[in-house]
Every structure is written in structure tokens, then in C-alpha cells.
Motif scaffolding. Structure first.
Motif, PDB file in Angstrom:
ATOM      1  N   CYS A  20       0.861  -1.295   0.102  1.00  0.00           N
ATOM      2  CA  CYS A  20      -0.007  -0.092   0.034  1.00  0.00           C
ATOM      3  C   CYS A  20       0.406   0.987  -0.271  1.00  0.00           C
ATOM      4  O   CYS A  20       0.473   1.826  -0.083  1.00  0.00           O
ATOM      5  CB  CYS A  20      -0.525  -0.180   1.109  1.00  0.00           C
ATOM      6  N   ALA A  36      -4.003  -3.442   2.275  1.00  0.00           N
ATOM      7  CA  ALA A  36      -3.228  -2.500   2.763  1.00  0.00           C
ATOM      8  C   ALA A  36      -2.374  -4.144   4.489  1.00  0.00           C
ATOM      9  O   ALA A  36      -1.904  -4.512   3.938  1.00  0.00           O
ATOM     10  CB  ALA A  36      -4.097  -1.782   4.286  1.00  0.00           C
ATOM     11  N   SER A  41     -13.583   3.279   6.878  1.00  0.00           N
ATOM     12  CA  SER A  41     -12.477   3.219   6.388  1.00  0.00           C
ATOM     13  C   SER A  41     -11.205   4.498   6.600  1.00  0.00           C
ATOM     14  O   SER A  41     -10.295   4.338   5.967  1.00  0.00           O
ATOM     15  CB  SER A  41     -13.093   3.036   4.884  1.00  0.00           C
ATOM     16  N   ASP A  42     -11.864   5.553   7.739  1.00  0.00           N
ATOM     17  CA  ASP A  42     -11.049   6.681   7.705  1.00  0.00           C
ATOM     18  C   ASP A  42     -10.262   6.715   9.071  1.00  0.00           C
ATOM     19  O   ASP A  42      -9.759   7.552   9.042  1.00  0.00           O
ATOM     20  CB  ASP A  42     -12.432   7.918   7.843  1.00  0.00           C
ATOM     21  N   ILE A  55      -7.872   4.747   9.281  1.00  0.00           N
ATOM     22  CA  ILE A  55      -6.571   4.553   8.841  1.00  0.00           C
ATOM     23  C   ILE A  55      -6.443   5.523   7.561  1.00  0.00           C
ATOM     24  O   ILE A  55      -6.856   4.437   6.208  1.00  0.00           O
ATOM     25  CB  ILE A  55      -6.089   3.488   9.289  1.00  0.00           C
ATOM     26  N   SER A  56      -5.593   5.705   7.326  1.00  0.00           N
ATOM     27  CA  SER A  56      -6.096   6.665   5.803  1.00  0.00           C
ATOM     28  C   SER A  56      -4.588   7.478   4.707  1.00  0.00           C
ATOM     29  O   SER A  56      -3.846   7.859   6.296  1.00  0.00           O
ATOM     30  CB  SER A  56      -6.758   7.353   5.326  1.00  0.00           C
ATOM     31  N   LYS A 108      -4.570  10.885   2.769  1.00  0.00           N
ATOM     32  CA  LYS A 108      -6.002  11.734   2.478  1.00  0.00           C
ATOM     33  C   LYS A 108      -5.116  12.295   0.711  1.00  0.00           C
ATOM     34  O   LYS A 108      -6.365  11.156   0.041  1.00  0.00           O
ATOM     35  CB  LYS A 108      -5.850  13.471   2.517  1.00  0.00           C
ATOM     36  N   ASP A 109      -4.742  12.646   0.226  1.00  0.00           N
ATOM     37  CA  ASP A 109      -4.278  12.286  -0.991  1.00  0.00           C
ATOM     38  C   ASP A 109      -2.275  12.315  -1.464  1.00  0.00           C
ATOM     39  O   ASP A 109      -1.825  11.957  -0.142  1.00  0.00           O
ATOM     40  CB  ASP A 109      -3.964  13.965  -1.496  1.00  0.00           C
ATOM     41  N   LEU A 135       0.610  10.020   5.845  1.00  0.00           N
ATOM     42  CA  LEU A 135      -0.955   8.708   6.134  1.00  0.00           C
ATOM     43  C   LEU A 135      -1.053   9.448   8.059  1.00  0.00           C
ATOM     44  O   LEU A 135      -0.594   9.651   9.017  1.00  0.00           O
ATOM     45  CB  LEU A 135       0.292   7.434   6.508  1.00  0.00           C
ATOM     46  N   GLN A 145      -4.007   7.852  11.697  1.00  0.00           N
ATOM     47  CA  GLN A 145      -4.268   6.618  12.173  1.00  0.00           C
ATOM     48  C   GLN A 145      -5.136   7.255  13.133  1.00  0.00           C
ATOM     49  O   GLN A 145      -4.556   7.789  14.380  1.00  0.00           O
ATOM     50  CB  GLN A 145      -3.472   5.587  13.111  1.00  0.00           C
ATOM     51  N   ALA A 205      -5.562  -1.156   7.448  1.00  0.00           N
ATOM     52  CA  ALA A 205      -6.448  -0.084   6.447  1.00  0.00           C
ATOM     53  C   ALA A 205      -7.658  -0.810   6.004  1.00  0.00           C
ATOM     54  O   ALA A 205      -7.271  -1.276   4.797  1.00  0.00           O
ATOM     55  CB  ALA A 205      -5.538   0.854   5.947  1.00  0.00           C
ATOM     56  N   GLY A 206      -9.164   0.138   5.514  1.00  0.00           N
ATOM     57  CA  GLY A 206      -9.218  -0.280   4.781  1.00  0.00           C
ATOM     58  C   GLY A 206     -11.125   0.125   5.327  1.00  0.00           C
ATOM     59  O   GLY A 206     -11.890  -0.010   4.689  1.00  0.00           O
TER      60      GLY A 206
END
Length: 318
Positions: free
Chosen positions: A88, A118, A193-194, A196-197, A199-200, A205, A207, A306-307
């Protein structure tokens, strides 16, 4: 219609792993952020982690781990006809990691694709490899989990920088007369889902640690037990429990609930940190290398992250 060269079963032939030479201790991190060794160990159980050297990529690490797995399998690179890479954290999305890894290992014209689930990615990829072998779509498959999380971290954020690390683990999957990889139990919790992410492409990262902790310690032990049930294995028969190395407290909580009292529980996170999709093959490969588990014994793998995604299966240790 017929399925050519199908196999009644699939099994893992060998594992391999790679860790960068650069060791970062908790005391090292304490020099650049408000933290200390006691705080980190009490919350996540990590003493040190490996971080990629300058110029060392997730492809480089995957090649190292994959090459070791192929060598240990006794196969030639030319006998691999499918490469699946779970990651990922690629530096770029095109070209994929799998094709580059295959080329550098001398694997000619294989099927090659990446999987992004992930921290559950290796278990997803392993299940896909098993299905490909049993269905006749591939003969021998190289499965690699590789991550360079360090390039996606804010190194002033102690909520993430103390946890994540870099590394790679790999397995070669081939045909077998009897199944050596049990049915996968997988799923997702997209409503979280948010938690662990990234954004762009210009972000780091993030968490929500408590959200992930509560979910992992309450929702995942039934998945682990179902994976055993589908494989026809009682948890007491397991020689090893190898969950994703997310947090030592999470690992210990799940282990207590699945009833695998005779199993060695992987705790690679203490010295390796959280390497996402690389953590399960990395941990099991190191257990095999140290002689903690033996060929033919059973191990329960459980990936989650993540997911939010999760997947588990029982395998026979090569």
C-alpha cells in the motif's frame, strides 16, 4: 471446456524476508519528538524498527525477499509464472511493483499485479495465489508483501512515526496433492475506512489508534476461529499464530481469545515495527529461520488493517 494442469491443492514451498540495515530505536525517536522508550513500549510494544536506507525502495526490498524465497523453494526463477505483490506504499502506481520485481529476478513474462489490502494484503495475495494454482491458471506463484511506510510518515507525529516501519517478506506457492493452504476468511468494515488513511498524494498517513484498537480486539478473533474451522483444524493443533504485527497489545488480546494455547505467537513487532503487508511473511520467515516452528506444522495467519480489511487462513509450514 476443461481446466488444464489444475492441481488438487496448493501449498507454500518456502518463505524469504528482508529488513533494511538501518535500525531506529525508541531513544532515537525521543530526540526528535515528545516521546520516550517507556511510553512507546507500554502502548505498542515496540523497542526498535527498521527504516529503509536512502534510495532503497519497496521494489528493492521485494527483490531481496522474493529472491530468498525462490532460492529456498528449490525452483528456478524461470519456473515462476505469476507474481503478486501486496503493498500500500508504492512510490508510484504505474508501473506496478510486481512487474518490476519479476523483471529484476529474471522471471520471464509472468502474470504480474499488485494487491492493496493494506496490512491484510499478504493474506489476500496468498489466497489468490492458492486459487490460481488450484484452478490451473498458474503453476508456481511468487507472493511478496513489501512496504516502505517511512516515506508516508510525518516524523514529528508520535501517533504514527513510532509504529510503522519498512521491510519485505515473500512466499513461493506451488501445487500439492493435498491442500497446504486453507480456505481464506476475508471481509471489510468500510464504515471505518477513515480510521487509517492517506488523504492524497501530498499527505501523510494518519491513524485513529483507539478506533483501530477497539475494532481489532473485538471483531477479529471470530475470523481467526472461522479460518481454523474452515480448514478443519482445532486451534489447539496450531504450532504458530502469526497475526499482522500491528500492536503487541492487539496481538496478545486476539491470541488469548482464539484458544491456540499450544501455539507460538509471533511478536516480530518488538524489533521490526509494523510493516503492514510485509509483517506476516516477515515474521513467519524469521520464526522458521530461528527454528521455532517445523516443516509440516500448522500456522494460522491473520491480516487486518486499513480499509478496514481483514483475512485469515491456516497454512502448512514449509
Amino acid at each position: 471446456m476443461r481446466i488444464p494442469d489444475a492441481s488438487p491443492g496448493a501449498k507454500v514451498l518456502a518463505f524469504g524476508h528482508y529488513q533494511p540495515a538501518n535500525i531506529v530505536t525508541n531513544d532515537d525517536l525521543a530526540k526528535t519528538m515528545e516521546t520516550n522508550d517507556e511510553w512507546i513500549q507500554s502502548r505498542v510494544g515496540i523497542k526498535e524498527r527498521r527504516i529503509a536506507l536512502e534510495g532503497e525502495s519497496e521494489v528493492d526490498m521485494a527483490v531481496q525477499a522474493g529472491g530468498k524465497a525462490i532460492a529456498a523453494s528449490g525452483l528456478a526463477a524461470t519456473e515462476i509464472d505469476l507474481v503478486i505483490v501486496a503493498t500500500c506504499t508504492p512510490e508510484s502506481t504505474i508501473p506496478n511493483v510486481a512487474g518490476r520485481v519479476a523483471h529484476r529476478l529474471g522471471i520471464g513474462a509472468p502474470g504480474a499485479f499488485d494487491v492493496n489490502a493494506a496490512c491484510a494484503g499478504f493474506c489476500y495475495a496468498l489466497a489468490t495465489a492458492s486459487a490460481a494454482v488450484r484452478g490451473g491458471s498458474a503453476r508456481n506463484v511468487l507472493v511478496v508483501g513489501t512496504e516502505k511506510l517511512s516515506q508516508w510518515l510525518d516524523w514529528t507525529d508520535r501517533a504514527t512515526a513510532v509504529i510503522f516501519a519498512d521491510g519485505a517478506g515473500a512466499a513461493v506457492v506451488g501445487p500439492a496433492e493435498t491442500p497446504g493452504i486453507g480456505p481464506v476468511v476475508w471481509g471489510s468494515a468500510g464504515d471505518k475506512s477513515d480510521a487509517i488513511s492517506i488523504k492524497d498524494r501530498n499527505s501523510f498517513l494518519t491513524q485513529e489508534g483507539q478506533t483501530v484498537f477497539r475494532w481489532a480486539t473485538t471483531a477479529l478473533h471470530p475470523v481467526a476461529r472461522e479460518a481454523c474451522e474452515r480448514a478443519g483444524v482445532d486451534p489447539s493443533e496450531l504450532a504458530a499464530f502469526v497475526p499482522h504485527q500491528a500492536n503487541l497489545r492487539i496481538i496478545q488480546a486476539i491470541a488469548r481469545k482464539i484458544g491456540a494455547d499450544n501455539a507460538i505467537v509471533a511478536d516480530d513487532i518488538v524489533l521490526a515495527g509494523n510493516t503492514s503487508a510485509a509483517s506476516i511473511p516477515l515474521a513467519l520467515s524469521r520464526m522458521i529461520e530461528r527454528g521455532e516452528v517445523q516443516s509440516g506444522e500448522l500456522a494460522l495467519l491473520l491480516g487486518f488493517g486499513a480499509g478496514l480489511t481483514y483475512a485469515g487462513q491456516v497454512i502448512e509450514i514449509p
